[in-house]
Design an enzyme around this catalytic site. Structure first.
Site, PDB file in Angstrom:
ATOM      1  CE1 TYR A 182     -12.111  -7.275  -1.021  1.00 23.62           C
ATOM      2  CE2 TYR A 182     -11.679  -4.898  -1.572  1.00 23.62           C
ATOM      3  CZ  TYR A 182     -11.316  -6.146  -0.311  1.00 23.62           C
ATOM      4  OH  TYR A 182      -9.930  -5.961   0.427  1.00 23.62           O
ATOM      5  N   GLY A 215      -5.720 -16.132  -5.716  1.00 21.61           N
ATOM      6  CA  GLY A 215      -5.500 -16.799  -7.006  1.00 21.61           C
ATOM      7  C   GLY A 215      -6.529 -18.427  -6.021  1.00 21.61           C
ATOM      8  CE1 TYR A 239      -0.568  -8.672   1.392  1.00 23.44           C
ATOM      9  CE2 TYR A 239       0.539 -10.345   3.224  1.00 23.44           C
ATOM     10  CZ  TYR A 239       0.838  -9.153   1.975  1.00 23.44           C
ATOM     11  OH  TYR A 239       1.786  -9.588   1.354  1.00 23.44           O
ATOM     12  CB  VAL A 240      -4.611 -13.505   0.660  1.00 23.92           C
ATOM     13  CG1 VAL A 240      -3.487 -14.646  -0.287  1.00 23.92           C
ATOM     14  CG2 VAL A 240      -5.335 -13.865   0.714  1.00 23.92           C
ATOM     15  CD  GLU A 246      -3.183  -0.781   1.638  1.00 25.35           C
ATOM     16  OE1 GLU A 246      -2.678  -0.439   3.305  1.00 25.35           O
ATOM     17  OE2 GLU A 246      -3.989  -1.561   2.094  1.00 25.35           O
TER      18      GLU A 246
END
Length: 178
Positions: free
Chosen positions: A152, A114, A107-108, A38
């Site tokens: 989202y 995917g 968070y991944v 970010e």
């Protein structure tokens, strides 16, 4: 004309569970990874001790947790590996008259994107909200984070275009508090 899908339903490789004290170090590392993504790495000052206190030591009034933690795990060579997390807390809607969930961070890790880990985390969060009678799940996303925004929208979340987020921090917060 109808479209038929012949592919089997997508099955995520990740499983979701409540966070445990031994996850704290990994989650703090992922918070820093998120902050770097970010473009705000210098702003991520959380320590493992702070996260532990907030989630596991009843840091909120009445000895309740200040935040709650879910982690996503995927199979690894030496057992399950934490690949993502959702950190959330309760909010309250005066219009609905019930609690909601505010998702502070989702968070991944890039290598696990995917795989369904993010969707599994949000599904677990939605299930918690529904089971407890909460009205909604809210969160924020940076306007330039198109991959997240697309994800989202695909799960049915809607942007609140008419709302703008404000924040008091630092000297402005201290000045108003005087």
């Amino acid at each position: 004309m109808s479209v038929q899908h012949s592919a089997a339903p997508f099955e995520p490789t990740a499983t979701v569970r409540e966070g445990r004290p031994d996850d704290v170090g990994t989650v703090v590392d992922m918070v820093r990874e998120l902050a770097e993504y970010e473009r705000a790495a210098d702003q991520a000052r959380i320590t493992p001790e702070q996260l532990h206190r907030a989630v596991f030591e009843g840091a909120a009034p009445g000895g309740h947790p200040a935040a709650y933690l879910l982690v996503a795990e995927e199979p690894g060579a030496d057992g399950p590996v934490v690949v993502g997390f959702a950190l959330w807390f309760l909010n309250y809607s005066t219009w609905e008259g019930v609690h909601g969930i505010y998702l502070e961070d989702l968070y991944v890790r890039p290598a696990s994107r995917g795989t369904g880990a993010g969707r599994a985390l949000l599904t677990a969060l939605a299930r918690t909200a529904v089971e407890r009678g909460y009205a909604r799940v809210d969160w924020s996303v940076l306007t330039w984070n198109e991959p997240a925004i697309g994800f989202y929208r695909r799960i049915g979340a809607i942007p609140l275009e008419e709302w703008r987020t404000y924040r008091l921090t630092g000297s402005a917060l201290a000045s108003l508090a005087r």
